[in-house]
Design an enzyme around this catalytic site. Sequence first.
Site, PDB file in Angstrom:
ATOM      1  N   ASP A  32     -65.707  -1.160 -20.297  1.00 31.69           N
ATOM      2  CA  ASP A  32     -66.702  -1.590 -20.014  1.00 31.69           C
ATOM      3  C   ASP A  32     -66.213  -2.629 -21.515  1.00 31.69           C
ATOM      4  O   ASP A  32     -66.284  -2.117 -22.478  1.00 31.69           O
ATOM      5  CB  ASP A  32     -68.149  -1.195 -20.091  1.00 31.69           C
ATOM      6  CG  ASP A  32     -68.496  -0.485 -18.953  1.00 31.69           C
ATOM      7  OD1 ASP A  32     -67.892  -0.212 -18.064  1.00 31.69           O
ATOM      8  OD2 ASP A  32     -69.866  -0.139 -18.992  1.00 31.69           O
TER       9      ASP A  32
ATOM     10  N   HIS B 230     -61.009   4.924 -19.845  1.00 31.15           N
ATOM     11  CA  HIS B 230     -60.349   5.474 -18.949  1.00 31.15           C
ATOM     12  C   HIS B 230     -59.107   4.899 -18.618  1.00 31.15           C
ATOM     13  O   HIS B 230     -58.795   3.962 -19.015  1.00 31.15           O
ATOM     14  CB  HIS B 230     -61.333   5.348 -17.699  1.00 31.15           C
ATOM     15  CG  HIS B 230     -62.695   5.839 -17.622  1.00 31.15           C
ATOM     16  ND1 HIS B 230     -63.085   6.984 -17.096  1.00 31.15           N
ATOM     17  CD2 HIS B 230     -63.885   5.564 -18.430  1.00 31.15           C
ATOM     18  CE1 HIS B 230     -64.297   7.291 -17.841  1.00 31.15           C
ATOM     19  NE2 HIS B 230     -64.735   6.557 -18.410  1.00 31.15           N
TER      20      HIS B 230
ATOM     21  N   SER C  97     -65.108  -1.525 -30.227  1.00 32.12           N
ATOM     22  CA  SER C  97     -63.797  -1.891 -30.909  1.00 32.12           C
ATOM     23  C   SER C  97     -63.096  -2.665 -29.453  1.00 32.12           C
ATOM     24  O   SER C  97     -63.870  -3.408 -28.883  1.00 32.12           O
ATOM     25  CB  SER C  97     -62.883  -0.588 -31.186  1.00 32.12           C
ATOM     26  OG  SER C  97     -61.923  -0.837 -31.669  1.00 32.12           O
TER      27      SER C  97
END
Length: 279
Positions: free
Chosen positions: A86, A142, A226
Amino acid sequence: MRKWLYRLFIELTNHWLSSKLLASFAKSRLSALLIPSYAKVYHINQEEMEKSLKNYKTLQQLFIRRLKAGTRPIDADERAVVSPVDAVIEAMGIIEEPWEMTVKGKRYSIAEMLGGEEAAQPYVNGFFFILYLSPSHYHRIHSPISGVIEKQWTLGRKSYPVNRLGLKYGRRPLEKNYRLITEVKADGKRLAIVKIGAMFVNSIELTHEGDQLIKGEEMAYFSFGSTVVLLFERGSFTPDPNVAAPMPIKVGERLGYWCQQSDGKGNEGGRGRRNLSTL
């Protein structure tokens, strides 16, 4: 003057002691007092969290929260390359010779980012994405494709901000920050997934075991907000025409298409692997 003041502030605060203190506080029970206000200030979507807010005992537990099953559908198209996080797409485009990306008007060297010209060479004239995670985002990472991990290495020590101010005024954080690089191979082509540490906190924890990656499968997490950089070899990737920078994106949403090769039998590479439909 603004650039000088920004850099001075970061150098004064980005010290091993301040990093250690911040990390220790985030893992302490005392930090739980800040969880309600943190969730409010950063507009955390509590409906999609795996647990209710009161069940997180430290800020660090909230940072690395998991989501409810099915919250992030993974694009089912076998050729689709999906977002690993995200984030906000801060920049995207062609990797120009010699080994350079243009981000916020500054040129960054992927040779510096990856640790040398030899590591960077396969990605010249390929494609890149810069995906920025703010403190409000879900922090687990992911896999954007299915493939095999060929190599994994770390570089850098300190971590400076990677937000818009950091990219504009910082000391080349995409090249210098602590970073964990995973190189994945599929259908004879490579993809570099560069996970870059944020200000103060360098912790990037791997959660995936083995060499095989499945698209949409969790592979790591950040202990703080980050950036993830994706580097594609030339001819291996076509961006989705609906994707642009800047724009928000979520895990499993399509970034573009992997250019698969035929196996000589009329089938495309990558078939036969397990597909994930949801996270």
